[in-house]
Design a protein around this motif. Structure first.
Motif, PDB file in Angstrom:
ATOM      1  N   PRO A  51      34.175  36.492  30.766  1.00 32.54           N
ATOM      2  CA  PRO A  51      34.965  38.399  30.375  1.00 32.54           C
ATOM      3  C   PRO A  51      34.035  37.859  29.389  1.00 32.54           C
ATOM      4  CG  PRO A  51      36.894  37.009  30.871  1.00 32.54           C
ATOM      5  CD  PRO A  51      36.117  35.708  30.675  1.00 32.54           C
ATOM      6  N   GLY A  52      33.485  39.324  28.526  1.00 32.23           N
ATOM      7  CA  GLY A  52      32.439  39.492  27.847  1.00 32.23           C
ATOM      8  C   GLY A  52      31.168  39.350  27.675  1.00 32.23           C
ATOM      9  N   GLY A  53      30.439  38.720  28.851  1.00 31.91           N
ATOM     10  CA  GLY A  53      29.178  38.492  29.031  1.00 31.91           C
ATOM     11  C   GLY A  53      28.630  39.758  29.901  1.00 31.91           C
ATOM     12  N   GLY A  54      27.228  40.520  29.877  1.00 36.44           N
ATOM     13  CA  GLY A  54      26.671  40.757  30.995  1.00 36.44           C
ATOM     14  C   GLY A  54      27.466  41.565  32.131  1.00 36.44           C
ATOM     15  N   TYR A  55      27.253  40.313  33.373  1.00 36.65           N
ATOM     16  CA  TYR A  55      28.184  40.905  34.600  1.00 36.65           C
ATOM     17  C   TYR A  55      28.983  41.567  34.302  1.00 36.65           C
ATOM     18  CZ  TYR A  55      24.584  38.171  36.411  1.00 36.65           C
ATOM     19  OH  TYR A  55      23.188  37.337  36.117  1.00 36.65           O
ATOM     20  N   ASP A  56      30.102  40.725  33.006  1.00 31.79           N
ATOM     21  CA  ASP A  56      31.632  41.424  32.873  1.00 31.79           C
ATOM     22  C   ASP A  56      31.623  42.663  32.478  1.00 31.79           C
ATOM     23  OD1 ASP A  56      34.271  40.588  33.022  1.00 31.79           O
ATOM     24  OD2 ASP A  56      34.179  41.348  30.749  1.00 31.79           O
ATOM     25  N   ILE A  57      30.789  43.468  31.328  1.00 35.24           N
ATOM     26  CA  ILE A  57      29.962  44.199  30.814  1.00 35.24           C
ATOM     27  C   ILE A  57      30.284  45.538  32.072  1.00 35.24           C
ATOM     28  CG2 ILE A  57      29.022  46.428  29.419  1.00 35.24           C
ATOM     29  CD1 ILE A  57      29.140  43.916  27.097  1.00 35.24           C
ATOM     30  N   THR A  58      29.333  45.044  32.781  1.00 35.31           N
ATOM     31  CA  THR A  58      28.839  45.591  34.073  1.00 35.31           C
ATOM     32  C   THR A  58      30.129  46.018  35.189  1.00 35.31           C
ATOM     33  OG1 THR A  58      26.958  44.913  33.757  1.00 35.31           O
ATOM     34  CG2 THR A  58      26.906  46.156  36.055  1.00 35.31           C
ATOM     35  N   ALA A  59      30.521  44.659  35.280  1.00 36.95           N
ATOM     36  CA  ALA A  59      31.372  45.739  36.310  1.00 36.95           C
ATOM     37  C   ALA A  59      32.184  46.375  35.744  1.00 36.95           C
ATOM     38  CB  ALA A  59      31.980  44.808  36.859  1.00 36.95           C
ATOM     39  N   ARG A  60      33.008  45.568  34.753  1.00 31.17           N
ATOM     40  CA  ARG A  60      34.210  47.074  33.855  1.00 31.17           C
ATOM     41  C   ARG A  60      33.684  48.474  33.777  1.00 31.17           C
ATOM     42  NH1 ARG A  60      38.587  43.483  33.306  1.00 31.17           N
ATOM     43  NH2 ARG A  60      37.956  40.780  33.590  1.00 31.17           N
ATOM     44  N   ALA A  98      31.553  49.787  35.689  1.00 34.98           N
ATOM     45  CA  ALA A  98      31.019  50.335  36.760  1.00 34.98           C
ATOM     46  C   ALA A  98      32.831  50.969  37.349  1.00 34.98           C
ATOM     47  CB  ALA A  98      31.319  49.919  37.707  1.00 34.98           C
ATOM     48  N   ALA A  99      33.791  50.451  36.879  1.00 34.62           N
ATOM     49  CA  ALA A  99      34.972  50.222  37.623  1.00 34.62           C
ATOM     50  C   ALA A  99      35.357  51.591  37.291  1.00 34.62           C
ATOM     51  CB  ALA A  99      36.007  48.921  37.180  1.00 34.62           C
ATOM     52  N   LYS A 100      35.283  51.455  35.597  1.00 33.48           N
ATOM     53  CA  LYS A 100      36.000  51.961  35.305  1.00 33.48           C
ATOM     54  C   LYS A 100      35.113  54.194  35.333  1.00 33.48           C
ATOM     55  CE  LYS A 100      37.877  53.877  29.785  1.00 33.48           C
ATOM     56  NZ  LYS A 100      37.390  55.159  30.630  1.00 33.48           N
ATOM     57  N   ASN A 101      34.073  53.891  35.253  1.00 29.52           N
ATOM     58  CA  ASN A 101      33.489  54.979  35.636  1.00 29.52           C
ATOM     59  C   ASN A 101      33.114  55.577  36.924  1.00 29.52           C
ATOM     60  OD1 ASN A 101      30.188  54.244  33.202  1.00 29.52           O
ATOM     61  ND2 ASN A 101      32.081  55.143  32.496  1.00 29.52           N
ATOM     62  N   ALA A 102      33.708  54.579  37.966  1.00 29.47           N
ATOM     63  CA  ALA A 102      34.034  55.377  39.062  1.00 29.47           C
ATOM     64  C   ALA A 102      35.483  56.079  39.879  1.00 29.47           C
ATOM     65  CB  ALA A 102      34.326  53.874  40.201  1.00 29.47           C
ATOM     66  N   GLU A 103      36.646  55.165  38.228  1.00 30.09           N
ATOM     67  CA  GLU A 103      37.259  55.746  38.547  1.00 30.09           C
ATOM     68  C   GLU A 103      37.928  56.949  37.580  1.00 30.09           C
ATOM     69  OE1 GLU A 103      40.444  52.590  37.288  1.00 30.09           O
ATOM     70  OE2 GLU A 103      40.218  51.285  38.946  1.00 30.09           O
ATOM     71  N   ASP A 104      37.172  57.458  36.355  1.00 24.57           N
ATOM     72  CA  ASP A 104      37.076  58.665  35.965  1.00 24.57           C
ATOM     73  C   ASP A 104      36.601  59.519  36.365  1.00 24.57           C
ATOM     74  OD1 ASP A 104      38.412  57.021  34.102  1.00 24.57           O
ATOM     75  OD2 ASP A 104      37.081  57.101  33.070  1.00 24.57           O
ATOM     76  N   ALA A 105      35.701  59.163  37.496  1.00 23.87           N
ATOM     77  CA  ALA A 105      35.354  60.084  38.419  1.00 23.87           C
ATOM     78  C   ALA A 105      35.642  60.700  39.572  1.00 23.87           C
ATOM     79  CB  ALA A 105      33.328  59.618  38.644  1.00 23.87           C
ATOM     80  N   GLY A 106      37.032  59.677  39.772  1.00 24.52           N
ATOM     81  CA  GLY A 106      37.918  60.313  41.478  1.00 24.52           C
ATOM     82  C   GLY A 106      36.975  60.295  42.356  1.00 24.52           C
ATOM     83  N   LEU A 107      36.299  58.508  42.056  1.00 26.45           N
ATOM     84  CA  LEU A 107      35.859  58.033  43.133  1.00 26.45           C
ATOM     85  C   LEU A 107      36.727  57.508  43.969  1.00 26.45           C
ATOM     86  CD1 LEU A 107      31.765  57.663  42.128  1.00 26.45           C
ATOM     87  CD2 LEU A 107      32.633  59.599  43.333  1.00 26.45           C
ATOM     88  N   THR A 108      37.142  55.878  43.604  1.00 28.64           N
ATOM     89  CA  THR A 108      38.131  55.097  44.454  1.00 28.64           C
ATOM     90  C   THR A 108      39.075  55.216  43.018  1.00 28.64           C
ATOM     91  OG1 THR A 108      38.488  53.773  45.314  1.00 28.64           O
ATOM     92  CG2 THR A 108      36.974  53.182  43.830  1.00 28.64           C
ATOM     93  N   ASN A 138      41.908  52.533  41.419  1.00 32.56           N
ATOM     94  CA  ASN A 138      42.584  51.051  41.393  1.00 32.56           C
ATOM     95  C   ASN A 138      41.975  49.573  41.330  1.00 32.56           C
ATOM     96  OD1 ASN A 138      45.179  51.699  40.019  1.00 32.56           O
ATOM     97  ND2 ASN A 138      45.965  52.653  42.430  1.00 32.56           N
ATOM     98  N   ILE A 139      40.783  49.725  41.153  1.00 35.05           N
ATOM     99  CA  ILE A 139      39.536  48.614  41.282  1.00 35.05           C
ATOM    100  C   ILE A 139      39.998  47.307  40.602  1.00 35.05           C
ATOM    101  CG2 ILE A 139      37.736  47.737  41.386  1.00 35.05           C
ATOM    102  CD1 ILE A 139      36.406  50.611  40.990  1.00 35.05           C
ATOM    103  N   GLU A 140      40.599  46.251  40.948  1.00 34.66           N
ATOM    104  CA  GLU A 140      40.375  45.388  40.459  1.00 34.66           C
ATOM    105  C   GLU A 140      39.324  43.940  39.831  1.00 34.66           C
ATOM    106  OE1 GLU A 140      42.786  41.150  41.692  1.00 34.66           O
ATOM    107  OE2 GLU A 140      43.023  42.296  42.559  1.00 34.66           O
ATOM    108  N   VAL A 141      38.921  44.370  38.729  1.00 37.97           N
ATOM    109  CA  VAL A 141      37.616  43.555  37.933  1.00 37.97           C
ATOM    110  C   VAL A 141      38.887  41.800  37.973  1.00 37.97           C
ATOM    111  CG1 VAL A 141      36.033  43.236  36.423  1.00 37.97           C
ATOM    112  CG2 VAL A 141      37.346  45.201  37.604  1.00 37.97           C
TER     113      VAL A 141
END
Length: 327
Positions: free
Chosen positions: A46-55, A57-67, A69-72
């Motif tokens: 946690p806290g690295g670049g891949y982690d920040i990117t994944a979390r 992207a998941a939050k943005n996708a959910e906030d945009a209503g695209l999908t 409950n993405i589990e990271v």
């Protein structure tokens, strides 16, 4: 009344059968981006670049209503190759994706991983970003010139930490920097960490003399004054940060990192298109555009076969740079 009641009931039942389900705005059903049970693997801590990117992207996708409950989840180890091996082993799983980048390309090479990115399904390259050269706020080095001067005098003693294995971006950047400063790369004492989160604690604790990592990972610490920014590795200064490029400081280095998404092998065409479609809609969302700006990321969107060709080229780039540096 006896005749109308059965007819009314029949009509209501028929309406339920033939009418389309109600869609809530932004549910993702309109664009076909809903992937129930989607999981997003992060192959480092946690806290690295891949982690920040994944979390992000998941939050943005959910906030945009695209999908929803993405589990990271994090599966660190061996510079990302533990996660890579797991991903390749999930053959045909269209509900799993992995955040990755140049670091995984390098780790697969340096660790002689039996599984490589050629074994995965390429989905998309998302971002490009510069690396930053940083020290703790109590470091004796106030400028990049002071750091390099001490580094030249004793390359083995002035340790550099990075959040990737040898061959990854946080390793290649300081090696290129060393060569440009007249330091033999083989003499550099590079300490690898499994992601920027682990590296940060060692920089702040003065366990390493300086660190090199992605700009998006340490923006908060630079702005708060916990870390001192000495230089950035790309062609231009990072907007909003007070730090010169290595080139303008007299060191001929122009280096950037990138991050993207891959999926397991063996996906059907429909599964691959579903994942790609979700990422395309994410890329077009205002939420994602705002995140690019906030994290200092450059848009580097590339999908499908073109991204696969890019991955193959990056693998060869790592090999050639390591040979060029004598590593």
């Amino acid at each position: 009344m006896r005749l109308r009641t059965p007819l009314a009931l029949f009509g209501a039942a028929l309406l339920v059968l033939v009418a389309p389900p109600l869609l809530t705005p932004g549910s993702g059903a309109e664009t076909g981006t809903q992937i129930p049970g989607l999981r997003f693997m992060v192959p480092n801590t946690p806290g690295g670049g891949y982690d920040i990117t994944a979390r992000t992207a998941a939050k943005n996708a959910e906030d945009a209503g695209l999908t929803h409950n993405i589990e990271v989840f994090n599966l660190p180890g061996a510079g990302g190759t533990v996660g890579l091996t797991r991903l390749v082993g999930e053959h045909g799983n269209g509900k799993l994706a992995m955040s990755m980048g140049l670091g995984v390309v390098g780790a697969a090479r340096s660790n002689h991983s039996p599984k490589t990115l050629a074994d995965t399904t390429p989905i998309a390259r998302l971002t490009e970003e510069q690396d930053v050269v940083v020290v703790a706020r109590n470091s004796p080095y106030k400028t990049i010139g002071q750091l390099v001067g001490a580094w030249r005098e004793n390359p083995g003693k002035v340790t550099v930490g990075g959040g990737s294995s040898p061959g990854g971006p946080d390793h290649l950047a300081p090696m290129l920097m060393a060569r440009a400063a007249g330091i033999e790369p083989k003499e550099v004492n590079y300490v690898p960490f499994d992601g920027g989160g682990e590296l940060l604690a060692s920089i702040l604790g003065s366990k390493v003399a300086f660190g090199v990592s992605g700009v998006g990972e340490y923006l908060d610490q630079i702005r708060s004054g916990e870390l001192r920014l000495l230089a950035v590795t790309g062609p231009e200064r990072v907007k909003g940060l007070d730090g010169p490029t290595l080139k303008e400081s007299g060191y001929d280095v122009d280096f950037t990192n990138w991050r993207g998404i891959v999926a397991p092998p063996g996906l059907t065409g429909a599964e691959r298109e579903k994942l790609t479609g979700l990422v395309e809609k994410l890329h077009a969302s205002k939420e994602w555009r705002e995140s690019l700006k906030k994290n200092g990321w450059d848009d580097a969107f590339l999908t499908g076969e073109k991204f696969g060709d890019f991955l193959a080229a990056q693998d060869q780039r790592v090999v050639s740079v390591l040979k060029e540096l004598g590593l």
